[in-house]
Design an enzyme around this catalytic site. Structure first.
Site, short mmCIF file in Angstrom:
data_model
loop_
_atom_site.label_atom_id
_atom_site.label_comp_id
_atom_site.label_asym_id
_atom_site.label_seq_id
_atom_site.Cartn_x
_atom_site.Cartn_y
_atom_site.Cartn_z
N CYS A 15 0.86 -1.18 0.00
CA CYS A 15 0.00 0.00 0.00
C CYS A 15 0.90 1.24 0.00
O CYS A 15 1.98 1.24 0.57
CB CYS A 15 -0.93 0.11 1.20
SG CYS A 15 -2.05 -1.28 1.36
N ARG B 29 3.30 0.24 -5.19
CA ARG B 29 3.20 -0.39 -3.88
C ARG B 29 1.92 -1.20 -3.70
O ARG B 29 1.74 -1.89 -2.69
CB ARG B 29 3.26 0.68 -2.78
CG ARG B 29 4.54 1.48 -2.78
CD ARG B 29 4.51 2.54 -1.71
NE ARG B 29 4.54 1.94 -0.40
CZ ARG B 29 5.63 1.62 0.27
NH1 ARG B 29 6.81 1.84 -0.26
NH2 ARG B 29 5.56 1.09 1.45
N TRP C 104 -2.96 -2.64 -1.61
CA TRP C 104 -2.68 -4.05 -1.88
C TRP C 104 -3.36 -4.77 -0.74
O TRP C 104 -2.92 -4.68 0.41
CB TRP C 104 -1.18 -4.31 -1.89
CG TRP C 104 -0.82 -5.70 -2.28
CD1 TRP C 104 -0.67 -6.18 -3.55
CD2 TRP C 104 -0.54 -6.80 -1.40
NE1 TRP C 104 -0.34 -7.51 -3.52
CE2 TRP C 104 -0.26 -7.92 -2.21
CE3 TRP C 104 -0.53 -6.96 -0.03
CZ2 TRP C 104 0.05 -9.17 -1.67
CZ3 TRP C 104 -0.21 -8.19 0.51
CH2 TRP C 104 0.08 -9.29 -0.32
N ASN D 102 -0.87 2.22 5.92
CA ASN D 102 -0.03 1.19 5.31
C ASN D 102 0.53 0.33 6.43
O ASN D 102 1.08 0.85 7.39
CB ASN D 102 1.11 1.85 4.52
CG ASN D 102 2.17 0.87 4.06
OD1 ASN D 102 3.34 1.22 3.99
ND2 ASN D 102 1.81 -0.34 3.77
N GLY D 103 0.35 -1.00 6.29
CA GLY D 103 0.87 -1.90 7.33
C GLY D 103 -0.25 -2.79 7.84
O GLY D 103 -1.29 -2.95 7.18
N GLU E 215 15.85 -17.46 -11.33
CA GLU E 215 15.44 -16.08 -11.60
C GLU E 215 14.68 -15.97 -12.93
O GLU E 215 13.67 -15.27 -13.02
CB GLU E 215 16.69 -15.17 -11.60
CG GLU E 215 16.46 -13.74 -11.98
CD GLU E 215 15.46 -13.00 -11.09
OE1 GLU E 215 15.05 -13.54 -10.05
OE2 GLU E 215 15.05 -11.89 -11.48
N LYS F 184 10.84 -14.61 -13.29
CA LYS F 184 10.45 -13.52 -14.19
C LYS F 184 9.29 -13.95 -15.07
O LYS F 184 8.32 -13.23 -15.25
CB LYS F 184 11.61 -13.08 -15.10
CG LYS F 184 12.71 -12.27 -14.50
CD LYS F 184 12.36 -10.87 -14.08
CE LYS F 184 11.87 -10.85 -12.67
NZ LYS F 184 12.83 -10.67 -11.61
N GLU G 106 6.00 -14.47 -13.07
CA GLU G 106 5.53 -13.23 -12.47
C GLU G 106 4.78 -12.34 -13.46
O GLU G 106 3.76 -11.75 -13.12
CB GLU G 106 6.78 -12.49 -11.95
CG GLU G 106 6.54 -11.24 -11.18
CD GLU G 106 7.86 -10.65 -10.65
OE1 GLU G 106 8.94 -10.96 -11.19
OE2 GLU G 106 7.79 -9.86 -9.71
N HIS H 14 15.63 -36.77 -10.57
CA HIS H 14 15.14 -37.26 -9.27
C HIS H 14 13.64 -37.02 -9.12
O HIS H 14 13.13 -37.05 -8.00
CB HIS H 14 15.92 -36.59 -8.14
CG HIS H 14 17.39 -36.92 -8.17
ND1 HIS H 14 17.87 -38.18 -7.86
CD2 HIS H 14 18.47 -36.19 -8.55
CE1 HIS H 14 19.19 -38.18 -8.02
NE2 HIS H 14 19.57 -37.00 -8.45
N LYS I 56 5.40 -3.91 -5.78
CA LYS I 56 6.85 -3.76 -5.88
C LYS I 56 7.53 -3.94 -4.53
O LYS I 56 8.58 -4.54 -4.42
CB LYS I 56 7.16 -2.38 -6.45
CG LYS I 56 8.63 -2.09 -6.63
CD LYS I 56 9.17 -2.79 -7.83
CE LYS I 56 10.65 -2.59 -8.05
NZ LYS I 56 11.20 -3.69 -8.87
O1 M6R Z 1 12.79 -4.98 -2.60
P1 M6R Z 1 13.32 -6.36 -2.44
O2 M6R Z 1 14.51 -6.65 -3.28
O3 M6R Z 1 13.59 -6.72 -0.99
O4 M6R Z 1 12.16 -7.30 -2.93
C1 M6R Z 1 12.22 -8.70 -2.81
C2 M6R Z 1 11.19 -9.37 -3.68
O5 M6R Z 1 9.90 -9.01 -3.27
C3 M6R Z 1 11.35 -9.00 -5.16
O6 M6R Z 1 12.64 -9.29 -5.60
C4 M6R Z 1 10.34 -9.77 -6.02
O7 M6R Z 1 10.64 -11.13 -5.99
C5 M6R Z 1 10.37 -9.22 -7.45
N1 M6R Z 1 9.09 -8.73 -7.80
C6 M6R Z 1 10.74 -10.21 -8.47
O8 M6R Z 1 10.81 -9.62 -9.73
#
Ligand code: M6R
Length: 591
Positions: A2, A30, A72, A98-99, A465, A469, A472, A488, A586
């Site tokens: 948020c 956010r 969020w 927020n929180g 990774e 990507k 996501e 395995h 984010k």
């Molecule tokens: O801000 P941060 O690097 O701590 O965030 C960690 C993850 O939330 C962040 O890397 C998330 O996995 C990304 N959206 C992936 O692209």
């Protein structure tokens, strides 16, 4: 998660509602389930709440004091009732939060017994009713209410009965204040006001900030409810450039952030910070903690540290590490890795470790973040603002930081920099080619339900990774795996046409990786090789530039980029909301 914002202007204006919504747009990363704002207009509060992405406000009216929120969802579904701001029973007090207020149920039950009526299922609404119940200025009320709340919260509150006041409370969730000409802005991130001012105050745990218009000026005061006393806050000048947040000619921030990586990597080279972090690590047991993409970079860092400096680095997901933190010995150093520097899981470990006297150092992108401020030493990745939810350039510069620190540990940082720079040049030369190949591969992947990405050694976390990507932003199921693990169990899932992306540069893992690729091929896989060397088993091939034997450990800086582009183009072909994928945000500021 948020994003919250609050605004107090010296003079009322017709454009104030547009201003608050514009600020809110910069916080949309956010959370983007729903949004809303409240504006003091004479003795009324104008309120608008909407589901979905931030659009144009539909209310008009003069205002000088406003709050806004982009959500969020945590407590309560995504609907207008649960969107913020939340009002008290009489519609006179408005709150954005927020929180998570952990004791909200108990507070809510008590307030209901006292006759308050709730309109939402959120934890946040208790705050507007608590403000309704209290007497005095917003400042006085905040001082009495803040100690009643448990959990993480940043709050901004306005009241129709206090037409010259605004108050904010901060505990754990971030909150900054921007001081501009004739206006003061409260926001979860300075990004919300950086186009207006770079003069900033960062609130810390327990701070209450109160701003009031008197005698043709806005004055402010600070009180810390944990310390139970008035406090002074330092104003700092942020070294940020508002133009860095412009999309330019790009269609999406993610593409912009991928393409700018060679330049951003050059900016990320920082000898002093590498030496300084290496000094903190020598002779210590170092545990890297991180989440998501940042954790993948740390796993790559583990391989890099081992190969370059024979230094053993432990890596743990922050949300799992929290169960070990109580048993750490004093010889341990925590290395927190985070783009945002606000990830709640990371911050929880950091705080617990610090309480035990454990040193915390970090690799962070956002210079003003809570993690940066709470770490003893920081390596700033220096990427500039990363706006797309999918992390790309921050990941590359985190890896770069691990190379630099590893060489600092090994004592040969200065002599190695020429090699690193030449790898970055090679990346730059290959960017258009990678983009072209990624488009071709995306055409194949777009109709598939499952994709497997395989690698060994340092290439395994890159497979993780690449898969993150792809899922996501395209919503295609993807799994990154150590290539040796496939037989395995997971090999059972490979059938005719299953896409398998094999990361197999000609490094120390090459022959074993190729063997594992052939095992999938024998079961019908459609094999996409990411390698400097062709192989007859590849159905498609992304050719990496070849690195000398002595530089083979640097392949990760290059081979990640085609994977980022494959994910991007697949998502575009599927018509996904690339920069703001569903259900995500984010900055993950809840546990
Ligand atoms: O801000 P941060 O690097 O701590 O965030 C960690 C993850 O939330 C962040 O890397 C998330 O996995 C990304 N959206 C992936 O692209």
């Amino acid at each position: 998660m948020c994003g919250i914002i609050g605004l107090i202007k010296l003079n009322e204006s017709d454009s104030a509602i547009k201003d608050i919504v514009n600020g809110l747009r910069r916080l949309e990363y956010r959370g983007y389930d729903s949004w809303g704002y409240a504006a003091l207009n004479g003795t009324n509060i104008l309120l608008e709440k909407k589901i979905g992405r931030i659009s144009e406000p539909s209310l008009n009216g003069q205002s000088a004091i406003l709050i806004g929120h982009t959500r969020w969802a945590t407590h309560g579904g995504v609907d207008e009732a649960n969107a913020h701001p939340h009002l008290d029973c009489n519609g006179q007090i408005a709150v954005v939060h927020n929180g998570i207020i952990e004791n909200y149920l108990e507070l809510r039950e008590r307030l209901i017994k006292e006759g308050h009526t709730f309109k939402s299922q959120t934890d946040s609404e208790v705050v507007s009713h608590l403000f309704e119940k209290e007497q005095g200025s917003l400042f006085d009320r905040a001082k009495r209410i803040a100690p009643l709340l448990k959990g993480s919260f940043s709050l901004v509150v306005i009241s129709a009965a206090h037409k010259d006041e605004i108050v904010a409370i901060k505990n754990e969730s971030p909150l900054a204040i921007g001081i501009a000409d004739n206006e003061i802005i409260f926001a979860s991130d300075p990004l919300a006001f950086i186009d207006k001012t770079n003069t900033t105050i960062f609130l810390t745990e327990g701070d209450i900030a109160f701003a009031k218009k008197t005698n043709n000026k806005i004055s402010f005061e600070f009180f810390n409810y944990i310390l139970n006393k008035s406090v002074d806050k330092e104003q700092i000048k942020l070294n940020w450039n508002a133009s860095e947040t412009n999309l330019g000619d790009y269609k999406h921030y993610m593409l912009k952030e991928i393409i700018e990586q060679p330049k951003v990597m050059q900016d990320g080279i920082d000898f002093d910070s590498a030496e300084s972090l290496a000094n903190e690590m020598r002779g210590k047991k170092v545990i890297a903690i991180a989440c998501g993409t940042a954790r993948h970079s740390a796993v790559i860092g583990k391989h890099i540290f081992h190969k370059i400096a024979k230094f053993s680095l432990d890596v743990m997901m922050a949300h799992e590490f929290v169960y070990f933190v109580d048993d750490l010995d004093k010889n341990t150093v925590i290395l927190a890795v985070s783009q945002s520097g606000e990830t709640a899981d990371v911050m929880e470990c950091v705080r617990k470790a610090k309480q035990r006297g454990i040193k915390v150092i970090s690799i962070v992108n956002v210079p003003s973040s809570t993690l940066a401020r709470e770490s003893e030493k920081v390596f700033y990745t220096n990427c500039g603002p990363e706006i797309a939810v999918a992390s790309t350039k921050a990941f590359s510069n985190q890896i770069l930081a691990f190379y630099l620190i590893a060489h600092a540990l090994q004592g040969n940082l200065k002599s190695q920099i020429i090699n690193i720079k030449s790898v970055i040049d090679l990346l730059s030369q290959n960017m258009s080619y990678f983009d072209l190949k990624a488009r071709e591969i995306a055409e194949y992947l777009k109709n598939k339900n499952h994709v497997y990405m395989l690698g060994r050694g340092v290439n395994f976390p890159i497979a993780l990774e690449g898969a993150l990507k792809l899922k996501e932003i395209s919503y295609i199921h993807a799994e990154g795996m150590p290539a040796g693990e496939l037989k395995h169990g997971t090999l059972a899932l490979i059938e005719h046409g299953t896409p398998v992306i094999l990361l197999c540069p000609t490094d120390y893992t090459y022959y074993d990786s190729i063997s594992n690729g052939l095992e999938t091929k024998a079961r019908g896989a459609y094999l996409i090789g990411i390698s400097d060397k062709p192989h007859p088993s590849f159905n498609m091939w992304v050719q990496l530039p070849q690195l000398d034997k002595e530089n083979e450990i640097f392949y990760p800086l290059i081979e990640t980029i085609p994977l980022q582009l494959i994910a991007y183009h697949t998502a575009v072909l599927l018509g996904r909301d690339v920069d703001k994928p569903r259900n995500l945000a984010k900055s993950v500021t809840v546990k």
